[in-house]
Write an enzyme that holds these catalytic residues in place. Structure first.
Site, PDB file in Angstrom:
ATOM      1  N   ASN A 154      -5.099   1.200  -5.846  1.00 35.68           N
ATOM      2  CA  ASN A 154      -4.889   2.590  -6.248  1.00 35.68           C
ATOM      3  C   ASN A 154      -4.958   2.797  -7.761  1.00 35.68           C
ATOM      4  O   ASN A 154      -5.324   3.864  -8.233  1.00 35.68           O
ATOM      5  CB  ASN A 154      -3.580   3.143  -5.679  1.00 35.68           C
ATOM      6  CG  ASN A 154      -2.372   2.292  -6.007  1.00 35.68           C
ATOM      7  OD1 ASN A 154      -2.484   1.184  -6.520  1.00 35.68           O
ATOM      8  ND2 ASN A 154      -1.191   2.812  -5.701  1.00 35.68           N
ATOM      9  N   GLU A 250       5.737  -5.541  -7.935  1.00 31.28           N
ATOM     10  CA  GLU A 250       5.836  -4.088  -7.778  1.00 31.28           C
ATOM     11  C   GLU A 250       5.302  -3.763  -6.390  1.00 31.28           C
ATOM     12  O   GLU A 250       4.102  -3.865  -6.137  1.00 31.28           O
ATOM     13  CB  GLU A 250       5.019  -3.367  -8.854  1.00 31.28           C
ATOM     14  CG  GLU A 250       5.054  -1.856  -8.726  1.00 31.28           C
ATOM     15  CD  GLU A 250       4.098  -1.162  -9.675  1.00 31.28           C
ATOM     16  OE1 GLU A 250       3.880   0.049  -9.484  1.00 31.28           O
ATOM     17  OE2 GLU A 250       3.563  -1.815 -10.590  1.00 31.28           O
ATOM     18  N   CYS A 284       2.772   4.161  -4.827  1.00 22.94           N
ATOM     19  CA  CYS A 284       4.084   3.624  -4.449  1.00 22.94           C
ATOM     20  C   CYS A 284       5.195   4.565  -4.886  1.00 22.94           C
ATOM     21  O   CYS A 284       6.255   4.620  -4.247  1.00 22.94           O
ATOM     22  CB  CYS A 284       4.291   2.228  -5.037  1.00 22.94           C
ATOM     23  SG  CYS A 284       4.232   2.151  -6.839  1.00 22.94           S
TER      24      CYS A 284
END
EC number: 1.2.1.9
Length: 475
Positions: A154, A250, A284
């Protein structure tokens, strides 16, 4: 014939015996191909990096910073070229893709400057006990060595730069593994590092199939630090394979927007839309559920619905708000969550429609906690509204999540907001704003299954260094 992109290894551009073809998610057209590296080629990458590390770490911070500033300048010069490819490769709006490149350059510049502020300290033993008053400790930070940086689809450029720049300014060397869908964009980023003239072996790239080299690049004992952004499942696997080596992870999130009775509902709706549907929800840090007080739910839901209906739907080259998801598997997963909520009685306030990987934005009201959509991360353009009757209920639902990345609180009662923030089991709480990464000098972290370690430029530099203390006695 589409372009064959090459890996950058030990100062040279190299093809491999095998390749991976990359296709555009929106059109299905072939965009190019990247090398499918073998384990033997990975060995060469790591050996080259290890050989280059002593000379790189011996440079001063200001010398390393000069290289990074050159990289940032090149990225700014080439932002449209890189952004055009990035837009096609991950189905991101062109303006957003160019902005990603610009932000990456800004992070790299900031990391270069932050490195100049990394200072050691001198400690006196007499601060602890009188018997040690003549002992002095000189405490400095040293690089950990070889950093494996793995970025997600992304943000294949931005979330590469945020790993690479802090590592390099600290004196580490890099092996950069871009995502398969995002590899071309990652290799365009690599061109900037190559043109900037970093010494051979300091910055290297690895592309290849996860089934062939995924575990190998992580388990390899040449790697001293693993910095990964991606799914929680893969992150947990990396954590197990890392053993005693330090990691930065992450991972996923199920970020809640908690809306109190006194919130500015227009401001709230605007932020929820931007937070939930930016890049079609494939973030996210996206707003992934709204926990709203029943007394203001009807008014808020209508405001959100109006804004959802105003979102544009189409292709990345048109700068549409909602574009096709990254692949069919992702679209299938989102569709499964939608069908589950619909079957269990959630109220769909917009049309449920899918064309290939393109899922139209969907707003569900009256979602209940027995629905998958209340708990699972969709990574797509679907937003559940969960009505609550108390702040305590909102906090309880938010904290029951396996994730703990971020949350938002919308209210005009700031002392109350801080009290709620203290109770939320997340890394960051935003007040009267959408959940989001940044700014990049702020700490960025996740609790529970949302990650490990603290990011943000200064914190990333600290994470990818280790402390050495040299103690001597004054005569």
């Amino acid at each position: 014939m589409t372009k064959q992109y090459k890996n950058y290894v030990n100062g040279e551009w190299k093809l491999s015996e095998n390749e991976i073809k990359i296709y555009e998610p929106a059109s299905g057209a072939e965009l190019g191909s990247v090398p499918a590296m073998s384990t033997e080629e990975v060995d060469y990458v790591y050996a080259s990096a290890k050989k280059a590390q002593p000379a790189w770490r011996s440079l001063s911070y200001i010398e390393r910073a000069a290289y990074l500033h050159k990289v940032a300048d090149i990225l700014m010069r080439d932002k449209e070229k890189i952004g055009a490819v990035l837009s096609k490769e991950v189905a991101k709006g062109y303006k957003s893709a160019v902005s990603e490149v610009v932000r990456t350059a800004e992070i790299i510049n900031y990391a270069a400057e932050e490195g100049l502020r990394m200072e050691g300290e001198v400690l006196e033993g007499g601060s602890f006990e009188a018997a040690s008053k003549k002992k002095i400790a000189v405490v400095r930070r040293e690089p950990v060595g070889l950093v494996l940086a793995i970025s997600p689809f992304n943000y294949p450029v931005n979330l590469a730069g945020s790993k690479i720049a802090p590592a390099l300014i600290a004196g580490n060397v890099i092996a950069f593994k871009p995502p398969t869908q995002g590899s071309i964009s990652g290799l365009l980023l690599a061109e900037a590092f190559a043109e900037a003239g970093l010494p051979a072996g300091v910055f290297n790239t690895i592309t290849g199939r996860g089934s062939e080299i995924g575990d190998y690049i992580v388990e390899h004992q040449a790697v001293n630090f693993i910095n990964f952004t991606g799914s929680t499942g893969i992150g947990e696997r990396i954590g197990k394979m890392a053993g005693m080596r330090p990691i930065m992870l992450e991972l996923g999130g199920k970020d809640s927007a908690i809306v109190l009775e006194d919130a500015d509902l227009e401001l709230t709706a605007k932020n929820i839309i931007a937070g939930a549907f930016g890049y079609s929800g494939q973030r996210c840090t996206a707003v992934k559920r709204v926990l709203v007080m029943e007394s203001v739910a009807d008014e808020l839901v209508e405001k959100i619905r109006e804004k959802v209906l105003a979102l544009t739907i189409g292709n990345p080259e048109d700068d549409a708000d909602i574009t096709p998801l990254i692949d069919t598997k992702s679209a299938d997963y989102v569709e499964g969550l939608i069908n589950d909520a619909n079957d269990k009685g959630a109220a769909a306030l917009t049309e449920i429609k899918r064309e290939g990987n393109l899922i139209c934005p969907i707003l569900f009201d009256k979602v209940t906690t027995d629905m998958r959509l209340a708990w699972e991360e969709p990574f797509g353009p679907v937003l559940p509204i969960i009505r609550v009757t108390s702040v305590e209920e909102a906090i309880e639902i938010s904290n029951k999540s396996e994730y703990g990345l971020q949350a938002s609180i919308f209210t005009n009662d700031f002392p109350r907001a801080f009290g709620i923030a203290e109770q939320l089991e997340v890394g960051t709480v935003h007040i009267n704003n959408k959940t989001q990464r940044g700014t990049d000098n702020f700490p960025f972290l996740g609790a529970k299954k949302s990650g490990a370690g603290i990011q943000g430029v200064k914190y990333s530099i600290e994470a990818m260094t280790t402390v050495k203390s040299v103690v001597f006695d004054i005569k």
